[in-house]
Design a protein around this motif. Sequence first.
Motif, PDB file in Angstrom:
ATOM      1  N   ILE A   1       0.796  -1.608   2.512  1.00  0.00           N
ATOM      2  CA  ILE A   1       1.656  -1.778   1.329  1.00  0.00           C
ATOM      3  C   ILE A   1       3.110  -1.526   1.702  1.00  0.00           C
ATOM      4  O   ILE A   1       4.014  -2.265   1.271  1.00  0.00           O
ATOM      5  CB  ILE A   1       1.193  -0.839   0.188  1.00  0.00           C
ATOM      6  N   GLU A   2       3.363  -0.519   2.514  1.00  0.00           N
ATOM      7  CA  GLU A   2       4.737  -0.218   2.941  1.00  0.00           C
ATOM      8  C   GLU A   2       5.336  -1.387   3.719  1.00  0.00           C
ATOM      9  O   GLU A   2       6.503  -1.744   3.525  1.00  0.00           O
ATOM     10  CB  GLU A   2       4.763   1.059   3.787  1.00  0.00           C
ATOM     11  N   ARG A   3       4.546  -1.998   4.596  1.00  0.00           N
ATOM     12  CA  ARG A   3       5.025  -3.150   5.373  1.00  0.00           C
ATOM     13  C   ARG A   3       5.434  -4.308   4.461  1.00  0.00           C
ATOM     14  O   ARG A   3       6.426  -4.989   4.717  1.00  0.00           O
ATOM     15  CB  ARG A   3       3.949  -3.606   6.363  1.00  0.00           C
ATOM     16  N   GLU A   4       4.656  -4.525   3.394  1.00  0.00           N
ATOM     17  CA  GLU A   4       4.992  -5.580   2.434  1.00  0.00           C
ATOM     18  C   GLU A   4       6.361  -5.354   1.800  1.00  0.00           C
ATOM     19  O   GLU A   4       7.007  -6.292   1.361  1.00  0.00           O
ATOM     20  CB  GLU A   4       3.942  -5.635   1.316  1.00  0.00           C
ATOM     21  N   HIS A   5       6.805  -4.087   1.772  1.00  0.00           N
ATOM     22  CA  HIS A   5       8.085  -3.744   1.162  1.00  0.00           C
ATOM     23  C   HIS A   5       9.148  -3.402   2.200  1.00  0.00           C
ATOM     24  O   HIS A   5      10.191  -2.832   1.868  1.00  0.00           O
ATOM     25  CB  HIS A   5       7.903  -2.574   0.184  1.00  0.00           C
TER      26      HIS A   5
ATOM     27  N   ARG B   1      10.552   4.896  -5.211  1.00  0.00           N
ATOM     28  CA  ARG B   1      10.454   3.756  -6.136  1.00  0.00           C
ATOM     29  C   ARG B   1       9.118   3.039  -5.972  1.00  0.00           C
ATOM     30  O   ARG B   1       8.492   2.643  -6.959  1.00  0.00           O
ATOM     31  CB  ARG B   1      11.615   2.775  -5.919  1.00  0.00           C
ATOM     32  N   LEU B   2       8.688   2.842  -4.741  1.00  0.00           N
ATOM     33  CA  LEU B   2       7.400   2.189  -4.483  1.00  0.00           C
ATOM     34  C   LEU B   2       6.268   3.007  -5.104  1.00  0.00           C
ATOM     35  O   LEU B   2       5.372   2.451  -5.746  1.00  0.00           O
ATOM     36  CB  LEU B   2       7.178   2.013  -2.980  1.00  0.00           C
TER      37      LEU B   2
ATOM     38  N   TYR C   1      -0.572   2.241  -4.547  1.00  0.00           N
ATOM     39  CA  TYR C   1       0.119   2.990  -3.499  1.00  0.00           C
ATOM     40  C   TYR C   1       0.166   4.480  -3.851  1.00  0.00           C
ATOM     41  O   TYR C   1      -0.081   5.333  -3.001  1.00  0.00           O
ATOM     42  CB  TYR C   1       1.536   2.445  -3.298  1.00  0.00           C
TER      43      TYR C   1
ATOM     44  N   GLU D   1      13.510   4.615  -1.582  1.00  0.00           N
ATOM     45  CA  GLU D   1      12.686   3.408  -1.602  1.00  0.00           C
ATOM     46  C   GLU D   1      11.195   3.757  -1.646  1.00  0.00           C
ATOM     47  O   GLU D   1      10.427   3.088  -2.343  1.00  0.00           O
ATOM     48  CB  GLU D   1      13.002   2.532  -0.388  1.00  0.00           C
ATOM     49  N   TYR D   2      10.806   4.775  -0.926  1.00  0.00           N
ATOM     50  CA  TYR D   2       9.415   5.231  -0.973  1.00  0.00           C
ATOM     51  C   TYR D   2       9.095   5.778  -2.371  1.00  0.00           C
ATOM     52  O   TYR D   2       8.017   5.532  -2.904  1.00  0.00           O
ATOM     53  CB  TYR D   2       9.143   6.322   0.080  1.00  0.00           C
TER      54      TYR D   2
ATOM     55  N   LYS E   1       6.342   2.513  -8.958  1.00  0.00           N
ATOM     56  CA  LYS E   1       5.999   1.201  -9.518  1.00  0.00           C
ATOM     57  C   LYS E   1       4.616   0.684  -9.109  1.00  0.00           C
ATOM     58  O   LYS E   1       4.076  -0.198  -9.769  1.00  0.00           O
ATOM     59  CB  LYS E   1       7.077   0.162  -9.176  1.00  0.00           C
ATOM     60  N   ASP E   2       4.030   1.213  -8.049  1.00  0.00           N
ATOM     61  CA  ASP E   2       2.748   0.711  -7.555  1.00  0.00           C
ATOM     62  C   ASP E   2       1.671   1.793  -7.673  1.00  0.00           C
ATOM     63  O   ASP E   2       1.637   2.737  -6.886  1.00  0.00           O
ATOM     64  CB  ASP E   2       2.903   0.263  -6.096  1.00  0.00           C
TER      65      ASP E   2
END
Length: 188
Positions: A120-124, A141-142, A149, A138-139, A145-146
């Motif tokens: 999932i991290e790679r996708e972002h 926020r991910l 994750y 950024e982590y 929102k996910d």
Amino acid sequence: MATEGEPGGLIKVVHLFLLATAWGMQLWVTFIAGFVLFRGLSRHTFGLVQSKLFPFYFYTLLGCSFLNLAIFATFHPRELLSTSETIQMGLFFVGVLLAAANASWLSRSTTKSMFKMQAIEREHGLGEEVGLSARREEYQRLKEKDAKYRGLRQKFFTFHGLSSLCNLACFLCTGVNLAFLALRLDGL
């Protein structure tokens, strides 16, 4: 020392070698290698290295712990144990259980969760930074929102925390047993 039979010189050397190997390996992996690798590799590379290193580490530790328990138990019958020998026997047994938990369950569960998180991290576009991330926001926020994750992250940190706790407790068991052994040496 209350024993049914005195171990020979080779058995004593093997016992000391296994105990010292386990403790030295635990010291290196827990307090040196992890910190050096964390500061010098990207997050995903660090995770990959640990996923390859930890199974070998935990199974080697399990083997050393089991053999130490077997050697100690062979020459220290339960009926003849002193208080300090009872403590040692218990510490050897706890060390085997903790190493087994890490080798057979916690390490695998941590790694599975980590690889799913990394996908999932790679996708972002995350995971290639080295050391403490300047991209923490950024982590965060991910994570917000996910939900998938967030769940994987929670699972990862739960298993990682339990694995670390088991590893530290096993390190203490091995260290105390090494101290007991050193205190009984007649001379160096």
